[in-house]
Design an enzyme around this catalytic site. Structure first.
Site, PDB file in Angstrom:
ATOM      1  N   GLY A 147       1.096  -1.033  -0.350  1.00  0.00           N
ATOM      2  CA  GLY A 147      -0.002   0.004  -0.363  1.00  0.00           C
ATOM      3  C   GLY A 147       0.588   0.976   0.002  1.00  0.00           C
ATOM      4  O   GLY A 147       2.242   1.382   0.068  1.00  0.00           O
ATOM      5  N   LEU A 192       0.251   3.773  -2.246  1.00  0.00           N
ATOM      6  CA  LEU A 192       0.980   3.329  -3.486  1.00  0.00           C
ATOM      7  C   LEU A 192       1.398   5.110  -4.115  1.00  0.00           C
ATOM      8  O   LEU A 192       1.130   5.869  -4.041  1.00  0.00           O
ATOM      9  CB  LEU A 192      -0.727   3.227  -3.993  1.00  0.00           C
ATOM     10  CG  LEU A 192      -1.015   1.738  -4.244  1.00  0.00           C
ATOM     11  CD1 LEU A 192      -2.573   2.011  -4.727  1.00  0.00           C
ATOM     12  CD2 LEU A 192      -0.222   0.797  -3.847  1.00  0.00           C
ATOM     13  N   HIS A 193       1.821   4.787  -5.317  1.00  0.00           N
ATOM     14  CA  HIS A 193       2.487   5.117  -6.138  1.00  0.00           C
ATOM     15  C   HIS A 193       2.655   5.038  -7.045  1.00  0.00           C
ATOM     16  O   HIS A 193       2.620   4.023  -7.526  1.00  0.00           O
ATOM     17  CB  HIS A 193       3.847   6.008  -5.153  1.00  0.00           C
ATOM     18  CG  HIS A 193       4.950   4.996  -4.311  1.00  0.00           C
ATOM     19  ND1 HIS A 193       5.487   4.243  -5.973  1.00  0.00           N
ATOM     20  CD2 HIS A 193       5.606   4.034  -4.064  1.00  0.00           C
ATOM     21  CE1 HIS A 193       6.596   2.890  -5.117  1.00  0.00           C
ATOM     22  NE2 HIS A 193       6.599   3.559  -3.959  1.00  0.00           N
ATOM     23  N   GLY A 213       5.601   3.857  -8.900  1.00  0.00           N
ATOM     24  CA  GLY A 213       6.383   2.828  -8.897  1.00  0.00           C
ATOM     25  C   GLY A 213       5.739   1.460  -8.846  1.00  0.00           C
ATOM     26  O   GLY A 213       5.165   0.925  -9.843  1.00  0.00           O
ATOM     27  N   HIS A 214       4.441   1.612  -7.811  1.00  0.00           N
ATOM     28  CA  HIS A 214       2.863   0.861  -8.481  1.00  0.00           C
ATOM     29  C   HIS A 214       2.620   0.399  -9.245  1.00  0.00           C
ATOM     30  O   HIS A 214       2.096  -0.517  -9.770  1.00  0.00           O
ATOM     31  CB  HIS A 214       2.279   1.163  -7.288  1.00  0.00           C
ATOM     32  CG  HIS A 214       2.550   0.396  -5.359  1.00  0.00           C
ATOM     33  ND1 HIS A 214       2.896   1.358  -4.701  1.00  0.00           N
ATOM     34  CD2 HIS A 214       3.540  -0.459  -5.143  1.00  0.00           C
ATOM     35  CE1 HIS A 214       3.663   1.229  -3.590  1.00  0.00           C
ATOM     36  NE2 HIS A 214       4.303   0.297  -3.272  1.00  0.00           N
ATOM     37  N   GLY A 234       8.934  -4.918  -8.522  1.00  0.00           N
ATOM     38  CA  GLY A 234       9.692  -3.866  -9.645  1.00  0.00           C
ATOM     39  C   GLY A 234      11.368  -3.866  -9.701  1.00  0.00           C
ATOM     40  O   GLY A 234      11.255  -4.994  -7.910  1.00  0.00           O
ATOM     41  N   VAL A 250      10.764   3.512 -11.699  1.00  0.00           N
ATOM     42  CA  VAL A 250      10.394   4.319 -11.247  1.00  0.00           C
ATOM     43  C   VAL A 250      10.825   5.500 -10.994  1.00  0.00           C
ATOM     44  O   VAL A 250      10.908   4.873  -9.542  1.00  0.00           O
ATOM     45  CB  VAL A 250       8.686   4.357 -11.137  1.00  0.00           C
ATOM     46  CG1 VAL A 250       8.314   5.698 -11.226  1.00  0.00           C
ATOM     47  CG2 VAL A 250       8.025   3.146 -12.265  1.00  0.00           C
TER      48      VAL A 250
HETATM   49  P1  AMP Z   1       6.011  -2.152  -2.188  1.00  0.00           P
HETATM   50  O1  AMP Z   1       4.512  -1.653  -1.869  1.00  0.00           O
HETATM   51  O2  AMP Z   1       6.981  -1.345  -1.944  1.00  0.00           O
HETATM   52  O3  AMP Z   1       6.302  -3.269  -0.959  1.00  0.00           O
HETATM   53  O4  AMP Z   1       6.419  -2.398  -3.369  1.00  0.00           O
HETATM   54  C1  AMP Z   1       5.293  -3.321  -4.019  1.00  0.00           C
HETATM   55  C2  AMP Z   1       6.416  -4.072  -5.209  1.00  0.00           C
HETATM   56  O5  AMP Z   1       6.273  -2.340  -6.063  1.00  0.00           O
HETATM   57  C3  AMP Z   1       7.538  -4.502  -5.167  1.00  0.00           C
HETATM   58  O6  AMP Z   1       7.638  -5.580  -6.557  1.00  0.00           O
HETATM   59  C4  AMP Z   1       8.681  -3.185  -5.154  1.00  0.00           C
HETATM   60  O7  AMP Z   1       9.788  -3.866  -6.372  1.00  0.00           O
HETATM   61  C5  AMP Z   1       7.316  -2.212  -5.780  1.00  0.00           C
HETATM   62  N1  AMP Z   1       7.859  -1.183  -6.223  1.00  0.00           N
HETATM   63  C6  AMP Z   1       8.269  -0.373  -5.357  1.00  0.00           C
HETATM   64  N2  AMP Z   1       8.614   1.165  -5.915  1.00  0.00           N
HETATM   65  C7  AMP Z   1       9.074   0.940  -7.517  1.00  0.00           C
HETATM   66  C8  AMP Z   1       9.263   1.811  -8.202  1.00  0.00           C
HETATM   67  N3  AMP Z   1      10.333   3.244  -7.383  1.00  0.00           N
HETATM   68  N4  AMP Z   1      10.004   1.612  -9.026  1.00  0.00           N
HETATM   69  C9  AMP Z   1       9.080   0.167  -9.495  1.00  0.00           C
HETATM   70  N5  AMP Z   1       8.116  -0.773  -8.842  1.00  0.00           N
HETATM   71  C10 AMP Z   1       8.390  -0.641  -7.637  1.00  0.00           C
END
Ligand code: AMP
Length: 282
Positions: A31, A33-34, A36-37, A147, A176
């Site tokens: 969660g 979210l940005h 990247g997600h 990611g 991202v």
């Molecule tokens: P998280 O919510 O931080 O556990 O991330 C969930 C998914 O989003 C994971 O597969 C991360 O690698 C991916 N993710 C997080 N930040 C980025 C980003 N800046 N660019 C690409 N994928 C991302």
């Protein structure tokens, strides 16, 4: 868009989708979210019929002194962003449903998890592997999206899926970046203004390393020293690690050759940020 808050309802939904012959894409997240997600969601929409995003802050991947309690949570905001991005289902299970009393099963991957973040965060990758296995079993995705920002995690999950004959594809999507090249992360919101400005050094130092390698520098120690010196020039930065590893086993390399990853983890104040780039050298 649906929000499904319990495992048995998710299972019923998945059965229905499978019966209709629809493919499922899974984007696991914690969660907050940005972009990247969202890039993972966009990829999932391209390749699969139904996009499920899980939102679950997984306690067993946090160390006792880490930020599980204060990890940012805002389901309402996440729902809006997910809806706009075209997510079909948010899977938002409760802690109790995921880890009922007496829960006792953990997944450990022996390769890829000892170096880099594995050194500084004992138990972290087993916590990730366990929750991802549970999500795979519940959602039964055809493709799951991760990611490159968390490259060690993504490679470990690819290895786990292959070793355990999991019937799905694991796709790794590019990092991202936001202002100044800072990799987007839910944890960026912890940063003060000064820390945010300083944190841009992570991407700058990786780019500098890349240009050294393009200029034929092959000595990993020298490249690491350049990165460390750049990071140390920022008053709020404290290095956890800077490493250059091969992308197959994630072992430290002395000489740059083949495909390598430059990976780092750095604290800005109390916030630990990670970043990496991969480079292929002939
Ligand atoms: P998280 O919510 O931080 O556990 O991330 C969930 C998914 O989003 C994971 O597969 C991360 O690698 C991916 N993710 C997080 N930040 C980025 C980003 N800046 N660019 C690409 N994928 C991302």
């Amino acid at each position: 868009m649906k929000t499904i808050e319990n495992i048995s309802r998710m299972t019923t939904f998945v059965k229905m989708m499978k019966k209709e012959g629809r493919s499922i894409g899974l984007v696991p997240t914690m969660g907050c979210l940005h972009e990247g997600h969202m890039s993972l969601v966009r990829a999932a929409k391209k390749h699969t019929d139904v996009v499920v995003m899980s939102i679950f802050v997984n306690p067993i991947q946090f160390g006792p002194k880490e930020d599980f309690e204060k990890y940012p949570r805002d389901l309402k905001r996440d729902e809006e962003l997910a809806r706009d991005a075209g997510v079909d289902v948010i899977f938002y299970p409760s802690l109790k449903d995921m880890y009922p009393e007496g829960y006792a099963t953990y997944v450990t991957i022996e390769a890829l998890t000892k170096n880099l973040c594995g050194g500084s965060r004992p138990g972290h990758f087993s916590g990730v592997a366990t929750v991802v296995t549970k999500l795979f079993n519940i959602v039964k995705p055809n493709i799951a999206y991760f990611g490159q920002k968390d490259m060690q995690q993504a490679l470990m999950i690819k290895k786990m899926a292959a070793d355990l004959n999991m019937d799905l594809e694991v796709k790794i999507m590019p990092t991202v970046r936001g202002k100044g090249g800072l990799a987007m992360s839910s944890r960026n919101m912890y940063l003060s203004e000064t820390e945010s400005k300083d944190a841009v050094i992570l991407h700058q130092s990786l780019k500098q390393a890349e240009s050294l390698i393009k200029g034929q520098e092959r000595d990993a120690k020298k490249i690491i020293k350049t990165i460390e010196d750049m990071i140390k020039s920022k008053p709020t930065a404290k290095i956890d690690y800077v490493a250059i590893v091969d992308t197959k086993e994630l072992r430290d390399v002395k000489t740059i050759s083949g495909e390598i990853m430059i990976a780092l983890a750095v604290f800005f104040g109390n916030t630990r940020l990670i970043d990496n780039i991969t480079i292929a050298v002939k």
